[in-house]
Every structure is written in C-alpha cells, then in structure tokens.
Design a protein around this motif. Structure first.
Motif, PDB file in Angstrom:
ATOM      1  N   TRP A   1      -0.981   5.273   2.981  1.00 51.51           N
ATOM      2  CA  TRP A   1      -2.154   4.951   2.166  1.00 51.51           C
ATOM      3  C   TRP A   1      -3.391   5.711   2.622  1.00 51.51           C
ATOM      4  O   TRP A   1      -4.401   5.728   1.936  1.00 51.51           O
ATOM      5  CB  TRP A   1      -2.406   3.441   2.200  1.00 51.51           C
TER       6      TRP A   1
ATOM      7  N   SER B   1       0.938   4.024  -2.905  1.00 47.51           N
ATOM      8  CA  SER B   1       0.566   5.404  -2.569  1.00 47.51           C
ATOM      9  C   SER B   1       1.608   6.398  -3.059  1.00 47.51           C
ATOM     10  O   SER B   1       1.267   7.496  -3.509  1.00 47.51           O
ATOM     11  CB  SER B   1       0.390   5.547  -1.053  1.00 47.51           C
TER      12      SER B   1
ATOM     13  N   LEU C   1       0.825  -1.203   0.000  1.00 49.84           N
ATOM     14  CA  LEU C   1       0.000   0.000   0.000  1.00 49.84           C
ATOM     15  C   LEU C   1       0.866   1.262   0.000  1.00 49.84           C
ATOM     16  O   LEU C   1       0.538   2.250  -0.665  1.00 49.84           O
ATOM     17  CB  LEU C   1      -0.923  -0.002   1.219  1.00 49.84           C
ATOM     18  N   THR C   2       1.979   1.215   0.745  1.00 53.09           N
ATOM     19  CA  THR C   2       2.878   2.371   0.791  1.00 53.09           C
ATOM     20  C   THR C   2       3.531   2.611  -0.565  1.00 53.09           C
ATOM     21  O   THR C   2       3.604   3.753  -1.038  1.00 53.09           O
ATOM     22  CB  THR C   2       3.964   2.139   1.850  1.00 53.09           C
TER      23      THR C   2
END
Length: 305
Positions: A285, A260, A256-257
C-alpha cells in the motif's frame, strides 16, 4: 366604397369584444371544466366554507331527491348527474383545493386546466408500489441470471479431466483405496458421483452461486444499514490509523494489499496463505514498495518468455 364614421366603426367592433370579455369573466373556462357552467357549491346548496360532513349530508339529501330510482323525471336525472359530479370534486381535499384555486384565480386558465386533467386522467398508481414492483422484477431476473451462469459453469467444470480425477481420488479415499472392479473408470454410479460432487468445493472464478443477499432489492432495503456500517468503519479507521497512528492489523493490512493490487475479493480469497503473507509483508500500500513489486513482476515475466 364609403366607410362609416370612426365612432360608429369603433362601436361596431368594440361591442362584440366586450360581450366576449363579459362571457369569459362570467364563466371561466378553468372553472367550467369542473361543473360546466354551474358552481359546484351551488349545486350542492352549501357555502364554500362548508366542511366535509356538511358536503356529504347535502349530497345524500339531494341524491334521495333526484336519484333516477326515486324520481323518474328526465330533468331530475340530468340534475342528479351534476350533483354527483360536484360531490366527487368537493369530497376530495386535493380536487376541492384545485377547484377553490380556480375560483380565486380564473385568469390562470391553462394552469387550472392542466391541474384538472392531471388529477383525473393521470396515473393513480403509488410511486412507492411501482418502485417495489420494479425492484422485485429486477431481483428475480438477477437471481435467475446468477443461477443460470453458475449451473452452466458447474456443468462445464464437471466435464474437465481435472474434476474427474478429483472425483476418482475422493472415491478412493472414501473406499480406503479399494475400488469395485465391476465398475469401469468411465461409468461411475450416478448417485455416487452426485454424493461425491457435493463434497468437492468448486471455486469458479466469475460465476458464484446465487445468493439472496446480493440481490438488488435486498441491497436497496439494507442500504441504510450498509451506509451506517460504512460510516462507522470509516470513522474507526480514521481514529485508529490517522489519529492514534496504530500499526495495521493483519486483516486491515490484507485489505490494503488487495486494494493496492486491484485484485477482486473472490480471487484474493483463493490465493494460498503463503503468497498472501508474502504480499502483506511487502507493504504494497506504500507507493515505493508497490512500484518495486510491479517492476520485479515485469522482469520475471520477461525471463519466462
């Protein structure tokens, strides 16, 4: 100039018209393209309901009778050509179906003619074979391009002072800090250099070593497996984090990081672990955290200027 009476004029123009209509109805152009003015079934002496075996037997019987090697009569040769042509049309299910349709629908001249020429003069190559060949050619060019780019990038990296320093440090490490004085700093043995370069892990951004698994053809073959795996992963993600509301695992939080920040996967892998951990713990995120991080990076960039 005096014109003949109207009934006589009508008969004079109507007679050729009816003759033409009679000719067209007798010999349909859409049928004529198959066996000229003859009927393919009549040429073989079979009915329209005859099966493939009956058609084959009739052809063999007539070919023995009219073949030029058996019958030297010139008329026999012409008839043999007609019989052979009729057999070529009726032995194939597709062309026989087209011919039967032309018999049943003689008014569809252009449609029947188009079907005939498409069957006899269209390409005979299987589209699947064309697709496989195209994928093989594209995959070959893709692999060659990847190999060329990687080799060029490696050659450029090996010319940099940083690479030479790493190579020299590795040589000192292997020799226990003792170097051969006969060899100058600039003239390292080529074999030694090749052996040492194999131990160095070159991470070149934008140029990766060619891999068979990344080729277009291989990915196309593995597409069903890839789609199935993606659907399974999506279902598990939805169940774990949307339905059950579990906290994100470290791997999923890292994913997710990375997404993002819109960082490519190869660059994300090259980031040191401490920086990765700091970024993941920031929970980027989440929109508010990401905006704060971006603002912080802009301020730091301005201070450096």
């Amino acid at each position: 100039m005096d014109l003949p009476p109207a009934p006589i004029r009508w008969r004079a123009t109507a007679i050729p018209f009816f003759v033409a209509v009679l000719f067209v109805s007798t010999i349909s152009p859409s049928r004529a393209i198959y066996c000229d003015e003859d009927d393919c079934y009549d040429l073989l002496g079979v009915s329209q309901s005859a099966n493939a075996s009956e058609i084959k037997k009739a052809y063999y019987k007539l070919s023995l009778k009219y073949h030029p090697d058996k019958n030297p009569d010139p008329e026999s040769r012409k008839l043999f050509v007609k019989v052979a042509n009729a057999y070529e049309i009726l032995k194939d299910e597709a062309t026989r179906e087209q011919y039967d349709y032309a018999i049943a629908h003689p008014e569809e001249v252009f449609y029947n003619t188009a079907r005939y020429y498409r069957a006899y003069y269209g390409h005979k190559t299987d589209p699947r074979a064309v697709l496989v060949g195209l994928l093989l050619i594209l995959s070959g060019f893709q692999y060659l391009n990847q190999s060329t780019r990687y080799n060029q990038a490696v050659a450029m990296v090996k010319k940099t002072p940083a690479y030479k320093n790493k190579l020299r440090a590795l040589e000192l490490e292997r020799s226990g800090g003792v170097t051969n004085k006969k060899k100058s700093q600039k003239n390292m043995d080529k074999k030694t250099e090749e052996d040492l370069s194999k131990e160095l892990d070159l991470q070149i951004t934008g140029a990766e070593m060619a891999s068979v698994w990344k080729l277009l053809g291989v990915r196309f073959v593995l597409l069903p497996y890839t789609l199935g795996k993606l659907l399974l992963w999506t279902a598990c993600w939805f169940w774990r984090y949307k339905v059950k509301k579990y906290p994100y695992s470290w791997e999923d939080a890292s994913y997710l990081t990375q997404r993002s920040l819109s960082i490519p996967l190869d660059r994300w892998r090259n980031i040191d672990e401490a920086t990765k951990e700091d970024l993941v713990l920031r929970r980027l995120w989440e929109k508010s955290n990401l905006e704060s991080y971006v603002a912080e990076m802009r301020k730091e960039s301005k201070r450096r200027r």
